[in-house]
Enzyme design. Structure first.
Site, PDB file in Angstrom:
ATOM      1  N   ASP A 109       1.535   2.080  -2.397  1.00 48.69           N
ATOM      2  CA  ASP A 109       0.782   3.293  -2.063  1.00 48.69           C
ATOM      3  C   ASP A 109      -0.535   2.931  -1.378  1.00 48.69           C
ATOM      4  OD1 ASP A 109      -0.526   2.302  -4.282  1.00 48.69           O
ATOM      5  OD2 ASP A 109      -0.333   4.119  -5.492  1.00 48.69           O
ATOM      6  N   SER A 110      -0.784   1.625  -1.235  1.00 45.24           N
ATOM      7  CA  SER A 110      -1.897   1.157  -0.403  1.00 45.24           C
ATOM      8  C   SER A 110      -1.701   1.556   1.054  1.00 45.24           C
ATOM      9  CB  SER A 110      -2.043  -0.369  -0.512  1.00 45.24           C
ATOM     10  OG  SER A 110      -0.790  -1.013  -0.322  1.00 45.24           O
TER      11      SER A 110
ATOM     12  N   ASP B  23       6.138   1.795  -4.885  1.00 44.01           N
ATOM     13  CA  ASP B  23       5.142   2.410  -5.760  1.00 44.01           C
ATOM     14  C   ASP B  23       5.473   3.882  -6.004  1.00 44.01           C
ATOM     15  OD1 ASP B  23       3.187   0.660  -6.708  1.00 44.01           O
ATOM     16  OD2 ASP B  23       2.067   0.698  -4.830  1.00 44.01           O
TER      17      ASP B  23
ATOM     18  N   LYS C  37       7.490   0.950  -9.068  1.00 41.73           N
ATOM     19  CA  LYS C  37       6.334   0.393  -9.778  1.00 41.73           C
ATOM     20  C   LYS C  37       5.442   1.522 -10.266  1.00 41.73           C
ATOM     21  CE  LYS C  37       2.862  -1.847  -7.696  1.00 41.73           C
ATOM     22  NZ  LYS C  37       1.659  -1.102  -8.198  1.00 41.73           N
TER      23      LYS C  37
ATOM     24  N   GLU D  58       1.725   2.428 -12.617  1.00 41.91           N
ATOM     25  CA  GLU D  58       0.467   1.951 -13.178  1.00 41.91           C
ATOM     26  C   GLU D  58       0.238   2.552 -14.561  1.00 41.91           C
ATOM     27  OE1 GLU D  58      -2.783   2.704 -10.556  1.00 41.91           O
ATOM     28  OE2 GLU D  58      -1.794   1.827  -8.802  1.00 41.91           O
TER      29      GLU D  58
ATOM     30  N   GLU E  77      -3.820  -6.882 -11.917  1.00 40.40           N
ATOM     31  CA  GLU E  77      -4.764  -6.802 -10.807  1.00 40.40           C
ATOM     32  C   GLU E  77      -6.202  -6.968 -11.270  1.00 40.40           C
ATOM     33  OE1 GLU E  77      -6.068  -4.005  -6.997  1.00 40.40           O
ATOM     34  OE2 GLU E  77      -4.287  -3.505  -8.160  1.00 40.40           O
TER      35      GLU E  77
END
Length: 277
Positions: free
Chosen positions: A53-54, A96, A126, A128, A195
């Protein structure tokens, strides 16, 4: 994805990642958001490609990852999967899950993870978070979708943190991260991104877990590493954190190439007779 034939290396799966950890082989992962870059990464030997999602930052120019939607992630994922399929089909493709696609409820998480997997042939998603998303991770893995976790600095929670500083520097937060890592592993995750946490803590987590850890700004003791492709290629000239090693300065190369093109067009030296029909 289908298995490659002939002399091509086998496709990287969740099982292979676990085997790599057991054998002490480091896992190399990079981000990609388009077909062309995915082809280059796959034939260059990366083990995994993260459709991050970067893309919100490096592709769309947003200041955070929060604006990305499920449909936008699917758009990028389809392009990346096609790129990998056009090459060796070796790299695992992980996508993501964007902000608010899994936080509302486990049911919502399952629905969106299913949509992401169903609309293209990626290998995993993925997510978070720690304990708070454990039930969603379990529900998603229970229906057969592999999940990679993400702890430490979590960009989708940037407004909670207030900055992108190193996380888990204090003992209490470090203990919580270790606990969250165990919980996410128990929920069924096949790997966890760590991270921007202290190297010593990342090493401790890596030794405690049976699943691989993939570090980004988390030191050399993780089972693998990931970087944003734009950062390591020197395309993001205004962003250079300590943990990024630049392997090229493509921004300067591209700028010079474009200047040469503009000069050739204006001087009428392009196209030449050989470049015309």
């Amino acid at each position: 994805m289908n298995q490659p034939s002939g002399n091509k290396l086998p496709h990287v799966t969740t099982r292979r990642m676990l085997d790599m950890k057991e054998r002490g082989e480091k896992i190399a992962m990079l981000t990609a958001y388009d077909y062309t870059m995915a082809r280059i990464l796959d034939r260059s030997g990366v083990d995994a490609i993260l459709v991050g999602d970067s893309a919100s930052n490096v592709f769309a120019g947003h200041s955070t990852t929060l604006p990305m939607t499920v449909d936008e992630m699917i758009y990028h994922a389809k392009a990346v999967v096609r790129g990998v399929q056009a090459e060796t089909r070796r790299a695992m493709v992980i996508v993501d899950m964007p902000f608010m696609s899994y936080q509302l409820s486990p049911e919502d998480a399952v629905r969106n993870a299913g949509k992401i997997m169903k609309e293209h042939e990626c290998d995993a998603v993925k997510m978070e978070g720690g304990k708070v998303i454990a039930e969603a991770v379990k529900r998603i893995t229970d229906i057969g979708i592999p999940v990679m976790g993400h702890l430490g600095l979590m960009p989708q929670s940037i407004y909670k943190y207030g900055s992108y500083k190193v996380r888990a520097m204090e003992e209490e937060e470090a203990r919580q991260l270790i606990e969250d890592a165990k919980i996410i592993e128990e929920a069924g995750a096949f790997a966890i991104v760590l991270e921007k946490i202290p190297s010593k803590l990342a090493g401790e987590v890596s030794r405690l877990l049976t699943i691989p850890t993939i570090g980004i700004g988390a030191g050399p003791e993780c089972d693998g590493q990931v970087l944003v492709i734009n950062d390591m290629l020197g395309l993001s000239t205004d962003f250079r954190p300590r943990f990024v090693r630049r392997y090229a300065d493509l921004s300067s190369v591209i700028e010079q190439a474009v200047k040469s093109y503009v000069e050739d067009v204006r001087s009428n030296s392009f196209p030449s007779e050989d470049e015309s029909y």
